[in-house]
Write an enzyme that holds these catalytic residues in place. Sequence first.
Site, mmCIF file in Angstrom:
data_model
loop_
_atom_site.group_PDB
_atom_site.id
_atom_site.type_symbol
_atom_site.label_atom_id
_atom_site.label_comp_id
_atom_site.label_asym_id
_atom_site.label_seq_id
_atom_site.Cartn_x
_atom_site.Cartn_y
_atom_site.Cartn_z
ATOM 1 N N GLU A 180 53.472 15.605 -23.343
ATOM 2 C CA GLU A 180 52.526 14.743 -24.033
ATOM 3 C C GLU A 180 52.846 14.626 -25.526
ATOM 4 O OE1 GLU A 180 48.917 14.107 -22.736
ATOM 5 O OE2 GLU A 180 48.222 13.197 -24.606
ATOM 6 N N ASP A 181 53.278 15.732 -26.122
ATOM 7 C CA ASP A 181 53.384 15.781 -27.582
ATOM 8 C C ASP A 181 54.806 15.729 -28.135
ATOM 9 O OD1 ASP A 181 50.687 16.046 -27.644
ATOM 10 O OD2 ASP A 181 50.663 18.211 -27.972
#
Length: 492
Positions: free
Chosen positions: A81-82
């Site tokens: 996600e990051d």
Amino acid sequence: MNKQKKETIEKLLNKIKEYHPKADLDMIQLAYDFAASAHEGQKRRTGEPYITHPLAAAHILADTQIDPVIIIATLLHDVPEDTSVTLEDIKKNFGSEVESLVRGITKLGKLKYRGVERYIENLRKMFIAMAEDVRVMIIKFADRIHNLRTLDAMPPQKKYRIALESLEIYASIANRLGMEEIKGELEDLSFKYVYPKDYERVKKIRDEKIIGKKQYLKNVIEKTEKAFQEAHVKIISIQGRNKRLYSLYKKLLKKENSVAKIYDLVAIRIIVPTIADCYATLGILHHTFKPLKGRIKDYISQPKPNGYKSLHTTVFGESGENVEFQIRTSEMHQDAEYGVAAHWHYNEYGSRSQKKDIEWIKELANIQKDMLDKLTDLEQMKIDFLQTRIFVFTPKGDVIDLPEAATPVDFAYHIHTEVGNKCNGALINDTMVSLDTELKNGDVVEIILDKNRKGPNPDWLNFVKTATAKNHIRTNQKNKLTNWIKSMLPNK
Ligand code: MN
């Protein structure tokens, strides 16, 4: 729980080695290095390097002696996600089981509140992910617990929303999954932010009571141990356990705030080898101490709906004070503390525990239905979560955060339950107003109290906006009704 304590990867590896000597520690180290380099340069709001978050979450789960595969996925849970690293990369390095867990978490996404529809959609996603693989939910709990522990770094509105969601949704699910420890953590961490005044009040009550009981408990435990030696019954462990704050709070609401009516403020937990020993223990206790009538509960022959098993009994100690005993086997204890997660436990020999039928899979469908039902009629939740908040002031200048269109009564209950119950009028910016007046950002609100007031006016339910105010008014009505019914009954 000590949040200041520095969690390191070395400590994590040692912890895992202890409960699972055959675990592939190199793989766990590799997952840590992989995540640390992917998050390189990223910082949390607290100012710490990002990797401290997945590491702390992994520690939370290692404390429950969980399968190392879940630990690896937890270390990697925020990577896709990051960062620029993909699920494909994770699959290549850690295999498809880990990849599938991380994919589950990634699908859930980060906390986002963009209107009611989106929020409900996110919750649905959570239930689907949970139904596909309940381990995803277990990781999500650890993620949330660490976020709650570091919640102070968040802006006020977010704090409240995250805490409320944890309390209403996450803790409920953990409860249904039988994860007592995790549920308790989620509740107590959120409690502080959702009902700050009540939190302080209940904490004070508990701490005072417990300090007073210390020596008393020590005596009861010693007397119990002696009785067991004489009866030649083996105990695996015996220890006192304090009731958790939020569960004490809920009980106090039920018992008209009377601490005297709460018998399990401190309980003594006895763990014995077999089920037969559990019943033998009950006999020894009742021989040693006088049992309180109607307080013997056999959750072994009749487990609670979430699978909880134990024997409970409340007895009179020497000075006539009550104490609750909880009696169970090690297996029941593990199930009670870790619930569903116990399916992925390792025992002292490092082999995965083989649990019989997997009842909880059937349970999942029920949980989902429960939660969505709760949601659809949960107008309240929408208001508390999603409405714009306003900030008003006490005469002393303290800031109080309330939903839009909240009234002086909401304000009063936010300050303290008794301020709400005794509220008799209000001044907004030094002008007398009616109690249903809508507050505006920046208002200075002063509550006029009537010490002799018997309680809230049920009509207030027509205009109050917050769940806190509604709950307190309803509880008060219920109590009044019960007292009235009691007064109508013939005397015994
Ligand atoms: Mn996370």
